[in-house]
Design an enzyme around this catalytic site. Structure first.
Site, PDB file in Angstrom:
ATOM      1  N   THR A  37      45.100  42.311  38.545  1.00 29.36           N
ATOM      2  CA  THR A  37      43.889  42.967  39.054  1.00 29.36           C
ATOM      3  C   THR A  37      43.653  42.579  40.513  1.00 29.36           C
ATOM      4  OG1 THR A  37      42.827  43.137  36.903  1.00 29.36           O
ATOM      5  CG2 THR A  37      41.392  43.075  38.804  1.00 29.36           C
ATOM      6  N   ASN A  71      49.815  51.213  30.643  1.00 28.87           N
ATOM      7  CA  ASN A  71      49.423  50.193  29.674  1.00 28.87           C
ATOM      8  C   ASN A  71      48.997  50.780  28.339  1.00 28.87           C
ATOM      9  OD1 ASN A  71      47.273  51.242  31.243  1.00 28.87           O
ATOM     10  ND2 ASN A  71      45.930  49.666  30.436  1.00 28.87           N
ATOM     11  N   GLN A  89      52.935  45.868  33.473  1.00 29.72           N
ATOM     12  CA  GLN A  89      53.536  46.095  32.152  1.00 29.72           C
ATOM     13  C   GLN A  89      55.039  46.290  32.237  1.00 29.72           C
ATOM     14  OE1 GLN A  89      51.877  45.921  29.395  1.00 29.72           O
ATOM     15  NE2 GLN A  89      49.753  46.169  29.987  1.00 29.72           N
ATOM     16  N   SER A 131      51.845  40.482  36.767  1.00 28.15           N
ATOM     17  CA  SER A 131      50.915  39.649  36.021  1.00 28.15           C
ATOM     18  C   SER A 131      51.681  38.582  35.252  1.00 28.15           C
ATOM     19  CB  SER A 131      50.113  40.528  35.068  1.00 28.15           C
ATOM     20  OG  SER A 131      49.306  39.715  34.269  1.00 28.15           O
ATOM     21  N   THR A 175      43.551  27.330  46.947  1.00 27.19           N
ATOM     22  CA  THR A 175      44.648  26.477  46.500  1.00 27.19           C
ATOM     23  C   THR A 175      45.475  27.166  45.424  1.00 27.19           C
ATOM     24  OG1 THR A 175      43.320  24.549  46.961  1.00 27.19           O
ATOM     25  CG2 THR A 175      45.190  24.231  45.504  1.00 27.19           C
ATOM     26  N   CYS A 178      40.382  46.296  28.201  1.00 22.73           N
ATOM     27  CA  CYS A 178      39.188  46.328  29.046  1.00 22.73           C
ATOM     28  C   CYS A 178      38.161  47.300  28.510  1.00 22.73           C
ATOM     29  CB  CYS A 178      39.543  46.753  30.459  1.00 22.73           C
ATOM     30  SG  CYS A 178      41.018  45.992  31.097  1.00 22.73           S
TER      31      CYS A 178
END
Lengths: 88, 445
Positions: B116, B195, B223, B243, B283, B369
């Site tokens: 995202t 997805n 995906q 991801s 970081t 989602c």
């Protein structure tokens, strides 16, 4: 150079340790993956390659031993499918 | 609720009109009224068949991460001591592992918090940087919510966004894309694997078109990476979102590929210490990044093996379901798709009631989602699925750790409950009688 016996004993210990995974999915995946990997590499002749793969096998054996321990520390309930098998 | 009541009333008046009230009593008699879902739920945790939402952490990945969660806690950006150096070394190794998986240079990988964030940085970042001359962005209607929402935000800033429609099989038309590109266009963003329906877009062709028109091409490959072969150079991809937790890595980490030659320039969204070449300050989380690197490394060696397994299981699942059930539609192109994602619509069955009945299998009707809402999926509506079919869809997500027994169990339960729910449905009965539901004029709507 690895003897046939050495490789067979690696296979046996990998399978034995994988069988101890408390998670149904990890256990089944590990058993399947090990079996398929040994079958796939059964006819290898290149000694360097064999040495490399066997070394990888021993490394994975250590990983499995550690991960079985961790899996035992944080166990979850059995899956539906495991219980169905018990009933049947 | 109101609508339902009216529909039912409509049904009964229709039944009376057709002089077949006998029919409904037969239906009542043939329905098992003693059925209780509680009797059917077995003890134990549900099976996991939702690999598109997230995947379990691979034990090999966890094994690599643990040292960095315990002994090696240094800040990878600390240059003055050994704690920092060992962490930095681990981060750079992970960067190389991610780059190897997609055929990139390690310098082109930026670690983020997930796909995202990667999508946000690429879409808003590129569009804003080139906004002086170019104020147009192209995407598709079936993108993930975060891409669509980023585009919506750009529209608020005065950008023009084209949302390309997709064909019935879920693929975009390359002609439409070519026509949509104008001299004003700065970015094209099209996802690699969808997805919800698992459709694979022709990324290489899209990359070629974008290159010839000198437009940057971003693809959301959350995906796809690690599951199908991807090479950013041969596919002409300029930006790519990755991801961690979709490839058996940890949650909370992702990566963004940004091409260096020709250079893609980005306006950073986050201000801070200038880590990750200033594109993503903050970081870098060493343990997560190390885990993602290892997950990519496993994906390189096991992609082919895993893919064969997915093909085997998805074929097994579909064979069983299609053999026993009629009126089942697979959403999305059957050929150009990733086998681990199967989206099926069971006609005359309401998807949510089927999901409730399948309590011992973790499934979803679409993206995680939007799983809280009862609205039918916008992806299914975009591929032109009828409203009723969009309401009756279920996504089966198969992963590396799914077993044959789990697939068989799921198929068997699914067939059982679809049959049961259909037996209760007046619509199903009418279809069996040969009534075409589309021709019915419901009396009240």
């Amino acid at each position: 150079m690895h003897s046939r016996q050495q490789i067979l004993s690696l296979y046996k210990s990998l399978m034995k340790e994988s069988n101890k995974f408390s998670s149904y999915n990890y256990r089944n995946y590990a058993l399947r993956r090990i079996r398929d990997a040994f079958r796939e590499n059964m006819n290898l002749t290149d000694n360097n390659q064999i040495t490399k793969i066997v070394k990888d096998g021993y490394r994975n054996l250590e990983i499995i031993k550690r991960q079985v321990l961790i899996g035992d520390l944080y166990k979850s309930d059995k899956l539906v499918i495991e219980n169905v098998k018990l009933l049947a | 609720m109101h609508k339902c009541v009216f529909k039912l009333k409509g049904f009964y008046s229709l039944v009376n009109n057709r002089n077949c009230s006998q029919l409904s009593s037969i239906r009542l008699l043939s329905t098992d009224l003693r059925f209780s879902i509680k009797d059917e739920v077995c003890e134990g945790r549900p099976l996991y068949l939702d690999a598109q939402a997230t995947t379990p952490l691979d034990p090999r990945v966890l094994d690599c991460m643990l040292p960095y969660l315990t002994s090696f806690y240094g800040n990878p950006h600390s240059r003055t001591h050994a704690y920092g150096w060992e962490s930095e070394h681990a981060v750079e190794k992970a960067r190389m592992q991610v780059a190897n998986l997609i055929g990139a240079d390690p310098k082109e990988i930026v670690f983020t918090s997930g796909a995202t964030e990667s999508n946000n940085i690429s879409i808003k970042g590129v569009a804003r940087f080139y906004s002086g001359k170019k104020k147009h962005v192209i995407t598709t209607q079936t993108e993930h919510k975060c891409v669509l929402d980023s585009c919506r935000a750009l529209e608020g800033e005065g950008f023009k966004v084209t949302y390309l429609p997709v064909n019935q099989n879920g693929l975009i038309s390359l002609e439409n894309l070519e026509k949509a590109i104008t001299p004003e266009t700065s970015l094209v963003s099209i996802m690699t694997v969808n997805n919800e329906i698992g459709v694979k877009q022709p990324v290489a062709e899209i990359g070629r078109i974008c290159k010839s028109k000198k437009v940057f091409f971003h693809t959301d490959a959350a995906q796809a990476v690690g599951k199908i072969p991807i090479d950013v150079n041969s596919m002409n991809i300029d930006l790519m979102s990755i991801s961690g937790h979709k490839i058996y890595g940890p949650k909370g980490v992702g990566a963004l590929y940004v091409r260096r030659r020709p250079r893609v320039r980005i306006e950073a969204l986050q201000s801070g210490g200038g880590q990750e070449r200033g594109l993503r300050s903050g970081t870098v989380p060493t343990p997560l990044v190390v885990g993602m690197g290892e997950a990519c490394d496993i994906a390189i060696s096991d992609m082919e093996y895993d893919h064969k397994w997915m093909e085997k299981l998805s074929k097994r699942l579909m064979d069983q379901i299609f053999e026993k059930l009629s009126h089942v539609i697979r959403n999305g192109d059957p050929v150009h798709s990733y086998p681990g994602c199967i989206n099926l619509s069971f006609a005359y069955v309401e998807g949510e009631s089927l999901l409730m009945a399948l309590k011992d299998v973790a499934l979803s009707s679409g993206s995680a989602c939007t799983s809280a809402s009862l609205e039918p999926s916008y992806v299914l509506r975009a591929i032109g699925a009828d409203e009723d079919l969009a309401h009756s869809s279920i996504r089966f997500g198969i992963g590396r750790f799914t077993t044959i027994d789990e697939v068989d169990y799921t198929a068997q339960k699914c067939i059982h409950h679809v049959t049961r729910l259909r037996e209760m449905s007046p619509l199903w009965e009418m279809v069996q009688e040969g009534v075409d539901l589309k021709t019915i004029q419901w009396s009240q709507h």
